[in-house]
Design an enzyme around this catalytic site. Structure first.
Site, PDB file in Angstrom:
ATOM      1  N   ARG A 257       4.091  -9.833   6.428  1.00 46.92           N
ATOM      2  CA  ARG A 257       4.547  -8.365   5.911  1.00 46.92           C
ATOM      3  C   ARG A 257       4.679  -7.434   7.066  1.00 46.92           C
ATOM      4  NH1 ARG A 257      -0.229  -6.209   3.438  1.00 46.92           N
ATOM      5  NH2 ARG A 257       1.020  -4.461   3.803  1.00 46.92           N
TER       6      ARG A 257
ATOM      7  N   ASP B  61      -6.539  -1.519  13.160  1.00 45.91           N
ATOM      8  CA  ASP B  61      -5.649  -2.082  12.954  1.00 45.91           C
ATOM      9  C   ASP B  61      -5.466  -3.419  14.130  1.00 45.91           C
ATOM     10  OD1 ASP B  61      -3.212  -0.330  11.109  1.00 45.91           O
ATOM     11  OD2 ASP B  61      -4.962  -1.321  10.477  1.00 45.91           O
TER      12      ASP B  61
ATOM     13  N   ARG C 274       0.687  -1.045  -0.012  1.00 51.03           N
ATOM     14  CA  ARG C 274       0.105   0.102  -0.044  1.00 51.03           C
ATOM     15  C   ARG C 274       1.022   1.412  -0.003  1.00 51.03           C
ATOM     16  NH1 ARG C 274      -4.796   1.410  -1.535  1.00 51.03           N
ATOM     17  NH2 ARG C 274      -5.562   3.405  -0.330  1.00 51.03           N
TER      18      ARG C 274
ATOM     19  N   ARG D  95     -10.640   1.646  -1.564  1.00 56.29           N
ATOM     20  CA  ARG D  95      -9.570   2.255  -0.809  1.00 56.29           C
ATOM     21  C   ARG D  95      -9.146   3.433  -1.752  1.00 56.29           C
ATOM     22  NH1 ARG D  95      -5.298  -1.622   2.373  1.00 56.29           N
ATOM     23  NH2 ARG D  95      -4.975   0.453   3.467  1.00 56.29           N
ATOM     24  N   PRO D  96     -10.052   4.477  -1.667  1.00 52.12           N
ATOM     25  CA  PRO D  96      -9.789   5.509  -2.836  1.00 52.12           C
ATOM     26  C   PRO D  96      -8.486   6.376  -2.191  1.00 52.12           C
ATOM     27  CG  PRO D  96     -11.338   6.076  -1.215  1.00 52.12           C
ATOM     28  CD  PRO D  96     -11.333   4.788  -0.942  1.00 52.12           C
ATOM     29  N   ILE D  97      -8.121   7.152  -3.287  1.00 47.62           N
ATOM     30  CA  ILE D  97      -6.964   8.076  -2.927  1.00 47.62           C
ATOM     31  C   ILE D  97      -7.374   9.360  -3.239  1.00 47.62           C
ATOM     32  CG2 ILE D  97      -5.090   6.132  -3.248  1.00 47.62           C
ATOM     33  CD1 ILE D  97      -4.320   7.585  -5.884  1.00 47.62           C
TER      34      ILE D  97
HETATM   35  C1  EPZ Z   1      -2.938   3.387   6.878  1.00 44.92           C
HETATM   36  O1  EPZ Z   1      -3.816   2.902   5.793  1.00 44.92           O
HETATM   37  C2  EPZ Z   1      -2.490   1.786   7.101  1.00 44.92           C
HETATM   38  N1  EPZ Z   1      -1.441   1.482   6.578  1.00 44.92           N
HETATM   39  C3  EPZ Z   1      -3.580   1.043   7.539  1.00 44.92           C
HETATM   40  O2  EPZ Z   1      -2.934  -0.034   8.144  1.00 44.92           O
HETATM   41  C4  EPZ Z   1      -4.397   1.595   8.572  1.00 44.92           C
HETATM   42  O3  EPZ Z   1      -5.772   0.580   8.761  1.00 44.92           O
HETATM   43  C5  EPZ Z   1      -5.057   2.830   7.983  1.00 44.92           C
HETATM   44  O4  EPZ Z   1      -4.117   3.741   7.935  1.00 44.92           O
HETATM   45  C6  EPZ Z   1      -6.076   3.555   9.112  1.00 44.92           C
HETATM   46  O5  EPZ Z   1      -5.255   3.586  10.352  1.00 44.92           O
HETATM   47  C7  EPZ Z   1      -0.469   2.082   6.311  1.00 44.92           C
HETATM   48  O6  EPZ Z   1       0.009   2.921   7.100  1.00 44.92           O
HETATM   49  C8  EPZ Z   1       0.668   1.329   5.261  1.00 44.92           C
HETATM   50  P1  EPZ Z   1      -6.279   6.034   5.315  1.00 44.92           P
HETATM   51  P2  EPZ Z   1      -4.439   3.981   4.678  1.00 44.92           P
HETATM   52  O7  EPZ Z   1      -6.243   6.723   4.365  1.00 44.92           O
HETATM   53  O8  EPZ Z   1      -3.526   5.476   4.892  1.00 44.92           O
HETATM   54  C9  EPZ Z   1     -10.601   6.683   3.487  1.00 44.92           C
HETATM   55  C10 EPZ Z   1      -2.052  -2.282   8.569  1.00 44.92           C
HETATM   56  O9  EPZ Z   1      -2.641  -3.102   9.079  1.00 44.92           O
HETATM   57  N2  EPZ Z   1      -9.805   7.547   2.492  1.00 44.92           N
HETATM   58  O10 EPZ Z   1      -5.979   6.525   6.786  1.00 44.92           O
HETATM   59  O11 EPZ Z   1      -4.594   3.703   3.342  1.00 44.92           O
HETATM   60  C11 EPZ Z   1     -10.425   5.385   3.542  1.00 44.92           C
HETATM   61  O12 EPZ Z   1     -11.186   4.640   2.291  1.00 44.92           O
HETATM   62  C12 EPZ Z   1      -2.874  -1.455   7.639  1.00 44.92           C
HETATM   63  O13 EPZ Z   1      -1.052  -1.862   8.930  1.00 44.92           O
HETATM   64  C13 EPZ Z   1     -10.517   8.234   1.460  1.00 44.92           C
HETATM   65  O14 EPZ Z   1     -11.594   8.306   1.409  1.00 44.92           O
HETATM   66  O15 EPZ Z   1      -5.652   4.357   5.447  1.00 44.92           O
HETATM   67  C14 EPZ Z   1     -10.581   4.753   4.876  1.00 44.92           C
HETATM   68  O16 EPZ Z   1     -12.276   4.795   4.903  1.00 44.92           O
HETATM   69  C15 EPZ Z   1      -4.359  -1.815   6.844  1.00 44.92           C
HETATM   70  N3  EPZ Z   1      -9.880   8.914   0.711  1.00 44.92           N
HETATM   71  C16 EPZ Z   1     -10.268   6.018   5.713  1.00 44.92           C
HETATM   72  O17 EPZ Z   1     -10.322   7.228   4.885  1.00 44.92           O
HETATM   73  C17 EPZ Z   1      -8.301   9.087   0.672  1.00 44.92           C
HETATM   74  O18 EPZ Z   1      -7.819   9.592  -0.335  1.00 44.92           O
HETATM   75  C18 EPZ Z   1      -8.930   5.866   6.601  1.00 44.92           C
HETATM   76  O19 EPZ Z   1      -8.000   5.680   5.389  1.00 44.92           O
HETATM   77  C19 EPZ Z   1      -7.666   8.117   1.524  1.00 44.92           C
HETATM   78  C20 EPZ Z   1      -8.434   7.573   2.573  1.00 44.92           C
END
Ligand code: EPZ
Length: 430
Positions: A399, A306, A93, A122-124
């Site tokens: 991982r 997590d 990721r 998982r949007p960006i």
């Molecule tokens: C990070 O993922 C972690 N991964 C994840 O841990 C963790 O579950 C997550 O943060 C939440 O704490 C890493 O750090 C590599 P987010 P990330 O952006 O950054 C929405 C593990 O087990 N969102 O905080 O991808 C998204 O859909 C992994 O170690 C948008 O809508 O998570 C979600 O509902 C699994 N648009 C929420 O935000 C965006 O552009 C949180 O996602 C980005 C996110």
């Protein structure tokens, strides 16, 4: 194929030492590009995601040298901007942090969309919103994120519609060299965000407010190398805390930051677990019955998503009914089917809430690790299950959990890694 094989029933005793934080180090490694200099990173965990990210950095031209078991010297002086193709980016990721780091370093990035655990969509969009606010031309074309800041970047105010760890980190990486002031509002507050801010500042950046929901970044001309030690892994520590609570016994978890574990400690105390906090360790004891409790996952400082699979596994053994609501991810209960194979009584209505009826115990079975933290939950379940539990797809676990068999064996678990020739091997033999 390798599987983990666990014979359940042993209580856990002794101590385990926690490694560096996975979700911090996968951001710090791309961030080293910004220095275009030599960086020494210490307390780096021996996990697959680090191996993958170090491999990507080497492919980009960084000189990577292992100094000892947990330290690396990374020289990014000669890295040139180049495409990060799908077969590389899809492997983790955090590959998308290369976008922010390369935009911050070179004003340009072409990185394939990332991989990562499957929790539904998982949007960006927030990453892209942040880059655009800084004046970066960015778009997704054929699965590649193409970003270009020909005229340089100018600081701006960015409101995050959702609290996003990834988007907060990516904007921080791009903004440290944008002209003027960038303000990230509704920023993520996880320990790994603070760790990245401290690392960037050690390299000469000017980042303030990390750990709160407003982060202010004043752009600088240049960053430089440094030596930095990664914070301990909050989730690895929490996983061993829950394992000790589930199996029972008396385990001291060392090299932790107790403050990062507050929400986990609070929930375990509610379940009747005894917790003693030291400066950099926590002692977990459980000899009586587990009590049920309700959990809602939230961005930090709330209960970490997590830790959700591990906590559901524990509550499946508590006397009574517990409710766990997953508010961060769309569908993060896929592993529940595997717990049901072991005898758990869990009902997941509507995909975001699990209603758990505690049972007296589990019976060993073959289960799958459906993702990294689900795999950790299967280990916890296996520690308690009567008889033998086999866990497949253990690459997910590796991982994010260093030396997981050795660490659990050292506190008394009957766990081993066993090789099973799978159909390809058998075909070969035939
Ligand atoms: C990070 O993922 C972690 N991964 C994840 O841990 C963790 O579950 C997550 O943060 C939440 O704490 C890493 O750090 C590599 P987010 P990330 O952006 O950054 C929405 C593990 O087990 N969102 O905080 O991808 C998204 O859909 C992994 O170690 C948008 O809508 O998570 C979600 O509902 C699994 N648009 C929420 O935000 C965006 O552009 C949180 O996602 C980005 C996110």
């Amino acid at each position: 194929m390798d599987k983990l094989v666990i014979r359940g029933g042993n209580k856990l005793y002794g101590s385990v030492t926690i490694g560096g934080a996975k979700n911090a180090v996968v951001a710090l490694l791309p961030a080293t590009l910004l220095a275009r200099d030599v960086v020494v990173l210490e307390n780096v965990p021996a996990i697959r995601d680090v191996k993958i990210m170090l491999g990507i950095m080497s492919q980009l031209g960084a000189q990577v040298k292992r100094l000892d078991k947990t330290s690396f010297r990374i020289d990014t002086t000669h890295v040139t901007v180049q495409e990060v193709p799908n077969d590389v980016a899809k492997r983790l990721r955090a590959s998308y942090y290369l976008i922010g780091a390369m935009v911050g370093t070179f004003g340009k990035a072409d990185v394939s969309l990332p991989g990562g655990c499957d929790f539904g969509v998982r949007p960006i969009n927030l990453h892209l919103k942040g880059f655009k606010s800084l004046g970066v031309n960015v778009d997704i074309d054929n699965g590649m994120v193409r970003a270009d800041a020909k005229e340089g970047m100018t600081g701006s105010s960015i409101y995050m519609d959702e609290v996003s760890v990834g988007a907060t980190i990516n904007v921080m990486l791009a903004a440290v060299k944008a002209k003027g002031l960038t303000i990230i509002e509704n920023a993520a507050r996880e320990p790994h965000i603070v760790d990245l801010a401290n690392f960037l500042n050690r390299m000469g950046a000017n980042v303030r407010g990390a750990g709160t929901d407003v982060i202010k970044i004043r752009g600088v001309e240049e960053l430089h190398g440094c030596t930095y030690s990664v914070i301990p892994d909050q989730i690895e520590a929490g996983t061993y805390m829950v394992a000790a609570a589930a199996a029972g016994g008396d385990v001291t978890i060392k090299n932790v930051t107790p403050k990062h574990l507050e929400s986990i400690t609070a929930k375990l105390l509610e379940c009747g677990v005894e917790i003693e906090e030291g400066d950099d360790e926590v002692r977990v004891r459980r000899f009586g019955e587990l009590k049920p409790c309700n959990v809602k996952t939230k961005p930090h400082p709330g209960f970490p998503t997590d830790m959700q699979p591990q906590m559901v596994t524990l509550l499946a053994l508590a006397k009574g009914t517990s409710i766990v609501h997953e508010s961060v991810w769309e569908s993060r209960f896929r592993y529940v089917d595997q717990l049901i194979r072991l005898g758990a009584k869990i009902n997941v209505g509507g995909g975001k809430t699990a209603v758990i009826q505690g049972v007296d115990g589990f019976k060993g079975a073959c289960v799958n690790a459906t993702d990294l933290r689900a795999g950790a939950a299967m280990i916890i379940a296996g520690l308690v299950a009567e008889g033998e539990t086999e866990i497949e797809d253990i690459y997910h676990i590796e991982r994010g959990y260093e030396d997981v068999v050795e660490k659990f064996r050292a506190i008394g678990a009957d766990i081993q890694r066993r090789y099973y020739p799978d159909e390809d091997d058998l075909e070969l033999r035939a």
